[in-house]
Design an enzyme around this catalytic site. Structure first.
Site, PDB file in Angstrom:
ATOM      1  N   ASP A  92      -5.634  -2.420  -1.749  1.00 53.78           N
ATOM      2  CA  ASP A  92      -5.627  -2.904  -0.332  1.00 53.78           C
ATOM      3  C   ASP A  92      -6.037  -1.328   0.235  1.00 53.78           C
ATOM      4  O   ASP A  92      -6.122  -1.432   1.476  1.00 53.78           O
ATOM      5  CB  ASP A  92      -4.086  -2.808   0.162  1.00 53.78           C
ATOM      6  CG  ASP A  92      -3.665  -4.156  -0.397  1.00 53.78           C
ATOM      7  OD1 ASP A  92      -4.305  -5.408  -0.173  1.00 53.78           O
ATOM      8  OD2 ASP A  92      -2.346  -4.205  -0.841  1.00 53.78           O
ATOM      9  N   ASP A  93      -6.468  -0.155  -0.565  1.00 46.24           N
ATOM     10  CA  ASP A  93      -6.932   0.977   0.065  1.00 46.24           C
ATOM     11  C   ASP A  93      -8.158   0.829   0.454  1.00 46.24           C
ATOM     12  O   ASP A  93      -8.946   0.831  -0.434  1.00 46.24           O
ATOM     13  CB  ASP A  93      -6.493   1.852  -0.904  1.00 46.24           C
ATOM     14  CG  ASP A  93      -6.668   3.643  -0.148  1.00 46.24           C
ATOM     15  OD1 ASP A  93      -5.831   3.653   0.387  1.00 46.24           O
ATOM     16  OD2 ASP A  93      -7.880   4.237  -0.492  1.00 46.24           O
ATOM     17  N   VAL A  94      -8.611   1.188   1.916  1.00 49.32           N
ATOM     18  CA  VAL A  94     -10.063   1.083   2.322  1.00 49.32           C
ATOM     19  C   VAL A  94     -11.012   2.000   1.561  1.00 49.32           C
ATOM     20  O   VAL A  94     -12.006   1.744   1.345  1.00 49.32           O
ATOM     21  CB  VAL A  94     -10.011   1.283   3.920  1.00 49.32           C
ATOM     22  CG1 VAL A  94     -11.350   1.292   4.462  1.00 49.32           C
ATOM     23  CG2 VAL A  94      -9.128   0.229   4.377  1.00 49.32           C
ATOM     24  N   TRP A 152       0.792  -1.128   0.081  1.00 48.69           N
ATOM     25  CA  TRP A 152       0.053  -0.183   0.107  1.00 48.69           C
ATOM     26  C   TRP A 152       0.867   1.437   0.028  1.00 48.69           C
ATOM     27  O   TRP A 152       0.636   2.219  -0.813  1.00 48.69           O
ATOM     28  CB  TRP A 152      -0.910  -0.148   1.173  1.00 48.69           C
ATOM     29  CG  TRP A 152      -1.880   1.326   1.346  1.00 48.69           C
ATOM     30  CD1 TRP A 152      -3.041   1.501   0.541  1.00 48.69           C
ATOM     31  CD2 TRP A 152      -1.715   2.471   1.848  1.00 48.69           C
ATOM     32  NE1 TRP A 152      -3.520   2.697   0.829  1.00 48.69           N
ATOM     33  CE2 TRP A 152      -2.641   3.328   1.624  1.00 48.69           C
ATOM     34  CE3 TRP A 152      -0.485   2.987   2.747  1.00 48.69           C
ATOM     35  CZ2 TRP A 152      -2.639   4.432   2.164  1.00 48.69           C
ATOM     36  CZ3 TRP A 152      -0.685   4.043   3.444  1.00 48.69           C
ATOM     37  CH2 TRP A 152      -1.642   5.017   3.054  1.00 48.69           C
TER      38      TRP A 152
END
Length: 212
Positions: free
Chosen positions: A160-162, A141
């Site tokens: 993977d970035d919320v 990330w």
């Protein structure tokens, strides 16, 4: 690249906006809402990565405070100068033992030439990510954020970035849960400008520009 008020906007930005507006109904709605976008890059590669390590798992405010104290220790923020710092002084700046290890490992990688900073401009995204994740404390990330904000690569999709996943859920699936493969499917229309589309997805959640 054009620079204005400390902002750096990549030369592909306008072309990307037109392309995404044509290709994607959500982008067609989002892009006009946020006017002139502005990607901000924070100086040198080493400093950018050091900041990302300092900021891990603490609030933005706490990270700024620790960074200010840490950055005041060396005369100039360079890998060689960081390697000369005393552990006690770094601890006194508010750094944990683990973060000190990470910062020393980062400095060693840069100082020894284990990462090929000068060659990055001509390297593929995945090859740069592979070099960066070889440094302790830097995961995929962080490497992807570095590609978007520092190297300004146009086609990075940080799964993977919320925020990206949340934004895709909100804008494309009426808030329903979204898997990585759902996100990948949506992003197929964004290619070759996934970084730009990701930026607008982030803006849809928080109208203030994201800076890294």
């Amino acid at each position: 690249m054009s620079a204005d008020d400390g902002c750096v906007t990549p030369e592909y930005w306008d072309e990307a906006r037109k392309y995404l507006t044509r290709r994607d109904r959500v982008m067609k709605r989002l892009i006009p809402q946020y006017g002139e976008a502005c990607l901000q890059s924070r100086g040198e590669a080493f400093t950018t990565l050091a900041r990302s390590i300092v900021g891990q798992q603490i609030s933005v405010k706490a990270a700024q405070s620790v960074w200010d104290k840490f950055a005041a220790l060396p005369r100039r923020m360079t890998p060689a100068n960081v390697l000369k710092l005393k552990v006690d002084d770094m601890r006194a700046a508010g750094l944990s033992a683990r973060k000190i290890e990470y910062l020393v490992d980062l400095a060693l990688h840069f100082d020894s030439g284990a990462v090929h900073v000068d060659a990055w401009r001509g390297m593929q995204d995945e090859d740069i990510i592979a070099e960066l994740v070889g440094i302790r404390g830097i995961g995929r990330w962080t490497a992807e954020m570095f590609l978007i904000f520092h190297l300004m690569r146009p086609n990075v999709l940080p799964l993977d970035d919320v925020g990206l996943i949340t934004g895709i859920s909100k804008n494309y699936f009426s808030g329903d849960p979204v898997s990585r493969s759902d996100a990948r499917e949506v992003a197929a229309a964004w290619n070759p400008y996934c970084s730009v589309a990701t930026w607008y997805i982030w803006r849809s959640l928080d109208p203030l520009p994201v800076a890294y």
